[in-house]
Scaffold this motif. Sequence first.
Motif, PDB file in Angstrom:
ATOM      1  N   UNK A   1      41.527 -44.659  63.335  1.00 29.11           N
ATOM      2  CA  UNK A   1      41.375 -43.258  63.732  1.00 29.11           C
ATOM      3  C   UNK A   1      41.803 -43.112  65.187  1.00 29.11           C
ATOM      4  N   UNK A   2      42.965 -42.517  65.402  1.00 30.51           N
ATOM      5  CA  UNK A   2      43.492 -42.399  66.767  1.00 30.51           C
ATOM      6  C   UNK A   2      42.900 -41.175  67.454  1.00 30.51           C
ATOM      7  N   UNK A   3      42.312 -41.347  68.638  1.00 28.48           N
ATOM      8  CA  UNK A   3      41.780 -40.195  69.375  1.00 28.48           C
ATOM      9  C   UNK A   3      42.908 -39.337  69.939  1.00 28.48           C
ATOM     10  N   UNK A   4      42.571 -38.138  70.317  1.00 28.57           N
ATOM     11  CA  UNK A   4      43.542 -37.241  70.946  1.00 28.57           C
ATOM     12  C   UNK A   4      43.858 -37.746  72.351  1.00 28.57           C
ATOM     13  N   UNK A   5      45.132 -37.778  72.680  1.00 26.00           N
ATOM     14  CA  UNK A   5      45.539 -38.187  74.030  1.00 26.00           C
ATOM     15  C   UNK A   5      46.909 -37.604  74.337  1.00 26.00           C
ATOM     16  N   UNK A   6      47.322 -37.754  75.578  1.00 18.28           N
ATOM     17  CA  UNK A   6      48.652 -37.335  76.041  1.00 18.28           C
ATOM     18  C   UNK A   6      48.950 -35.889  75.643  1.00 18.28           C
ATOM     19  N   UNK A   7      48.067 -34.986  76.036  1.00 22.53           N
ATOM     20  CA  UNK A   7      48.280 -33.563  75.747  1.00 22.53           C
ATOM     21  C   UNK A   7      49.263 -32.997  76.770  1.00 22.53           C
ATOM     22  N   UNK A   8      50.300 -32.337  76.269  1.00 20.68           N
ATOM     23  CA  UNK A   8      51.330 -31.763  77.144  1.00 20.68           C
ATOM     24  C   UNK A   8      51.523 -30.287  76.820  1.00 20.68           C
ATOM     25  N   UNK A   9      51.880 -29.532  77.849  1.00 20.37           N
ATOM     26  CA  UNK A   9      52.126 -28.101  77.699  1.00 20.37           C
ATOM     27  C   UNK A   9      53.493 -27.783  78.279  1.00 20.37           C
ATOM     28  N   UNK A  10      54.331 -27.140  77.470  1.00 19.59           N
ATOM     29  CA  UNK A  10      55.676 -26.772  77.918  1.00 19.59           C
ATOM     30  C   UNK A  10      55.842 -25.263  77.811  1.00 19.59           C
ATOM     31  N   UNK A  11      56.520 -24.674  78.801  1.00 19.66           N
ATOM     32  CA  UNK A  11      56.733 -23.224  78.806  1.00 19.66           C
ATOM     33  C   UNK A  11      58.217 -22.912  78.897  1.00 19.66           C
ATOM     34  N   UNK A  12      58.580 -21.766  78.330  1.00 20.37           N
ATOM     35  CA  UNK A  12      59.985 -21.340  78.347  1.00 20.37           C
ATOM     36  C   UNK A  12      60.041 -19.818  78.351  1.00 20.37           C
ATOM     37  N   UNK A  13      60.747 -19.264  79.311  1.00 15.06           N
ATOM     38  CA  UNK A  13      60.940 -17.815  79.356  1.00 15.06           C
ATOM     39  C   UNK A  13      62.058 -17.424  78.397  1.00 15.06           C
ATOM     40  N   UNK A  14      61.812 -16.392  77.596  1.00 14.16           N
ATOM     41  CA  UNK A  14      62.789 -15.925  76.622  1.00 14.16           C
ATOM     42  C   UNK A  14      63.553 -14.719  77.161  1.00 14.16           C
ATOM     43  N   UNK A  15      64.526 -14.264  76.384  1.00 14.94           N
ATOM     44  CA  UNK A  15      65.493 -13.279  76.875  1.00 14.94           C
ATOM     45  C   UNK A  15      64.885 -11.931  77.238  1.00 14.94           C
ATOM     46  N   UNK A  16      63.789 -11.548  76.570  1.00 17.16           N
ATOM     47  CA  UNK A  16      63.184 -10.246  76.830  1.00 17.16           C
ATOM     48  C   UNK A  16      61.956 -10.333  77.742  1.00 17.16           C
ATOM     49  N   UNK A  17      61.757 -11.484  78.373  1.00 15.01           N
ATOM     50  CA  UNK A  17      60.628 -11.640  79.278  1.00 15.01           C
ATOM     51  C   UNK A  17      59.394 -12.235  78.636  1.00 15.01           C
ATOM     52  N   UNK A  18      59.461 -12.559  77.336  1.00  9.79           N
ATOM     53  CA  UNK A  18      58.333 -13.224  76.685  1.00  9.79           C
ATOM     54  C   UNK A  18      58.284 -14.681  77.144  1.00  9.79           C
ATOM     55  N   UNK A  19      57.159 -15.334  76.879  1.00  6.90           N
ATOM     56  CA  UNK A  19      57.024 -16.737  77.279  1.00  6.90           C
ATOM     57  C   UNK A  19      56.564 -17.574  76.088  1.00  6.90           C
ATOM     58  N   UNK A  20      57.371 -18.586  75.734  1.00  5.76           N
ATOM     59  CA  UNK A  20      57.000 -19.518  74.663  1.00  5.76           C
ATOM     60  C   UNK A  20      56.215 -20.681  75.267  1.00  5.76           C
ATOM     61  N   UNK A  21      55.029 -20.957  74.707  1.00 11.73           N
ATOM     62  CA  UNK A  21      54.190 -22.065  75.149  1.00 11.73           C
ATOM     63  C   UNK A  21      54.028 -23.047  73.989  1.00 11.73           C
ATOM     64  N   UNK A  22      54.352 -24.312  74.244  1.00  7.94           N
ATOM     65  CA  UNK A  22      54.250 -25.346  73.215  1.00  7.94           C
ATOM     66  C   UNK A  22      53.286 -26.432  73.685  1.00  7.94           C
ATOM     67  N   UNK A  23      52.304 -26.735  72.833  1.00  2.00           N
ATOM     68  CA  UNK A  23      51.293 -27.747  73.147  1.00  2.00           C
ATOM     69  C   UNK A  23      51.488 -28.935  72.202  1.00  2.00           C
ATOM     70  N   UNK A  24      51.552 -30.137  72.748  1.00  2.00           N
ATOM     71  CA  UNK A  24      51.745 -31.329  71.922  1.00  2.00           C
ATOM     72  C   UNK A  24      50.734 -32.398  72.318  1.00  2.00           C
ATOM     73  N   UNK A  25      50.468 -33.308  71.384  1.00  2.00           N
ATOM     74  CA  UNK A  25      49.490 -34.362  71.659  1.00  2.00           C
ATOM     75  C   UNK A  25      49.742 -35.558  70.762  1.00  2.00           C
ATOM     76  N   UNK A  26      49.079 -36.658  71.094  1.00  2.00           N
ATOM     77  CA  UNK A  26      49.088 -37.865  70.274  1.00  2.00           C
ATOM     78  C   UNK A  26      47.695 -38.013  69.668  1.00  2.00           C
ATOM     79  N   UNK A  27      47.629 -38.367  68.373  1.00  2.00           N
ATOM     80  CA  UNK A  27      46.328 -38.527  67.721  1.00  2.00           C
ATOM     81  C   UNK A  27      46.374 -38.064  66.280  1.00  2.00           C
ATOM     82  N   UNK A  28      45.362 -38.436  65.501  1.00  2.00           N
ATOM     83  CA  UNK A  28      45.306 -38.087  64.083  1.00  2.00           C
ATOM     84  C   UNK A  28      44.786 -36.671  63.879  1.00  2.00           C
TER      85      UNK A  28
END
Length: 228
Positions: free
Chosen positions: A91-118
């Motif tokens: 059972x792998x615990x949650x680790x290495x949580x990352x957050x990435x952001x990207x501005x889109x063409x109309x001023x919106x913001x895409x946020x992506x959250x990733x992690x390691x774990x089951x």
Amino acid sequence: SCVSLSAPVSTVRLMSECLSQGEKRMSCSSVGDSPQYSWTLDGDTLTDDQLLSGNNETNEIILKQTVSGRLVCLVRNHVSEASVTEMISTCAPVSTVRLMSECLSQGEKRMSCSSVGDSPQYSWTLDGDTLTDDQLLSGNNETNEIILKQTVSGRLVCLVRNHVSEASVTEVISTCDNVLLTLFFRALVMIFIFSGIFIYFSWKKKKIRGTAEGSAIITGGTMETTQL
């Protein structure tokens, strides 16, 4: 005399659950009269070094954090026997949580959250409150990727949890106005550059044409003088 028949073993099921410290609970169930259970891992009987709770004759056991392999639960009674097999991993615990952001063409913001774990589960908050539909253009509070509307800013937190542990990452986000302004000025600069290039080559073309016409006039005048 009355003869009673025993029901054979059937419908053997195996369920697993990761616990808070990385242990794994395994539950074996079946249909049939007076079932007796036994367990093997990679063909060998489970040992005390692998078991945190239960034994080889119980229908529920808890395996230690490091145990993995081919687990078999065998169920038998006086009539028949049946088994179920599962390849288990730690059972792998949650680790290495990352957050990435990207501005889109109309001023919106895409946020992506990733992690390691089951089996990670995601949740989002902005300034301590759950995100609302008024702030979200796409996604929801349980997806790992969301798109925020143009006016959204503040302290954004992505929380990731599973049966073993949880972890989070925080980012103070601002609107994408500056990005849009930068893109606008870049586009404006490119327009000026291309306009300048166009004007330069147009001027050069006219200059070459004027020079050619002047040379033709001079040449014509010289020829007339020679004839005279």
